[in-house]
Design an enzyme around this catalytic site. Structure first.
Site, short mmCIF file in Angstrom:
data_model
loop_
_atom_site.label_atom_id
_atom_site.label_comp_id
_atom_site.label_asym_id
_atom_site.label_seq_id
_atom_site.Cartn_x
_atom_site.Cartn_y
_atom_site.Cartn_z
N LEU A 138 0.84 -1.19 0.00
CA LEU A 138 0.00 0.00 0.00
C LEU A 138 0.88 1.24 0.00
O LEU A 138 1.61 1.50 0.96
CB LEU A 138 -0.91 0.01 1.22
CG LEU A 138 -1.85 1.22 1.34
CD1 LEU A 138 -2.97 1.12 0.32
CD2 LEU A 138 -2.41 1.33 2.75
N HIS A 146 5.62 3.03 12.02
CA HIS A 146 6.24 4.21 11.41
C HIS A 146 5.22 5.34 11.35
O HIS A 146 4.03 5.11 11.14
CB HIS A 146 6.70 3.84 9.99
CG HIS A 146 7.60 4.86 9.35
ND1 HIS A 146 7.12 6.05 8.84
CD2 HIS A 146 8.93 4.86 9.11
CE1 HIS A 146 8.12 6.73 8.32
NE2 HIS A 146 9.23 6.04 8.47
#
Length: 346
Positions: free
Chosen positions: A125, A228
């Protein structure tokens, strides 16, 4: 308008450009000609037959229908770990106690596993930074669910999604520096690139016994299960759809793995078929807050977009001509819809 469709051979240049933008830790699409071409070939091959395959990568791109630019990519693996091992760490607990000394210590451990072998996986993605606006991110991610709802036999019923793990502003992974580097003797980026092409070296180099996390540097311990910063919105989106972290992390950056049963995903469970009635023009009034994912029911020519709709009855909706054109449907066609937001009802 943005539309999601299966990847095609002629998308190589667009896919290669996305690979240049992904950055460290994005294992599934890297700045690497060979890897991008291999991924493209697998994606094209997956849509060459509508019969379920043992292992297939259903790869989709987001195309701007006005400019024909490829601005995003997403994929679903039908099953992982069947032709080559699938590794991650299971976060566990170990207790060391002594009644005589009145000592009771509880430690977190990391144990390498293949527990997700055979699971379907949401993967790859990525959306161009200048396209990260409006509903584009939600469309790119959730469009896969309508495809899975339409073709359930193509996928394992246990679904996982690996989230990119934490790294600092310089791209340094504290978990890798605290653990992986000691066994691989190379930088994170290099090991990450190798893992995308061949995972055999992981078993050859990683410790097979449980690792006590309290022996790792504090920064490495704090990174376990941490996402992240760029990936945090994607994690929240998947959690809102029903996926959960259950104690598995990536062996390189300790990013969390989310999982769920396919039929427990909100967008899959609540999607429904309706008939289309075309509106006269694109100017008809809609409630722009009432956005829906809409997909056609084709395989190789799958299309999905986001649009406001007008409900005529429970099984009939009207859409603007531009939406029908993007989805390659006609008046009276059957489509699958689901509210884009998890807070909306069908």
């Amino acid at each position: 308008m943005m539309v999601i469709r299966p990847v095609k051979d002629e998308d190589y240049a667009g896919l290669r450009e996305l690979g240049r933008l992904t950055g460290p830790g994005f294992t599934s699409l890297q700045d690497n000609d060979t890897q991008v071409k291999a991924k493209l070939d697998r994606g094209v091959a997956a849509f060459s037959s509508d019969k379920p395959a043992k292992e297939a990568l259903y790869l989709f791109v987001m195309e701007d229908t006005d400019t024909h630019e490829i601005v995003g990519v997403c994929g679903v693996e039908s099953a992982v770990g069947l032709s080559e091992p699938w590794y991650n760490y299971r976060v566990g607990t170990m207790v060391h106690a002594s009644r005589e000394l009145n000592v009771y210590n509880q430690f977190n451990t990391l144990t390498i596993t293949n527990d997700h072998t055979g699971c379907a996986e949401l993967c790859t993605l990525f959306l161009k930074p200048d396209a990260r606006e409006g509903k584009n991110g939600s469309l790119l991610s959730k469009s896969r669910f309508l495809f899975m709802a339409e073709y359930p036999k193509h996928f394992s019923q246990r679904l996982i999604a690996e989230m990119r793990g934490y790294s600092d502003e310089n791209g340094v992974s504290p978990f890798w520096e605290g653990l992986g580097r000691h066994f691989f003797s190379m930088d994170f980026d290099k090991a990450d690139q190798f893992s995308a092409m061949n995972k055999v070296f992981i078993a050859e180099l990683m410790p097979l016994n449980a690792i006590y996390t309290n022996l790792l540097p504090k920064e490495a311990q704090e990174a376990i299960g941490k996402t992240h910063n760029f990936t945090t919105p994607a994690r929240r989106m998947l959690e809102n759809e029903g996926m959960r972290y259950s104690g598995y992390v990536d062996i390189f950056d300790a990013g969390p793995t989310l999982e769920a049963q396919v039929n427990d995903i909100r967008a899959i469970r609540k999607s429904q078929y309706v008939k289309i009635q075309l509106e006269m023009d694109d100017e008809q009034a809609h409630d722009d807050n009432d956005q829906y994912l809409i997909s056609n029911t084709r395989f190789a020519n799958y299309r999905c977009c986001v649009s406001a709709i007008n409900k005529i009855s429970r099984n009939l909706i009207s859409v603007p001509p531009a939406v029908a054109k993007a989805l390659e449907i006609e008046d009276g066609s059957t489509v699958r819809i689901v509210p884009l937001s998890t807070k909306r009802r069908v």
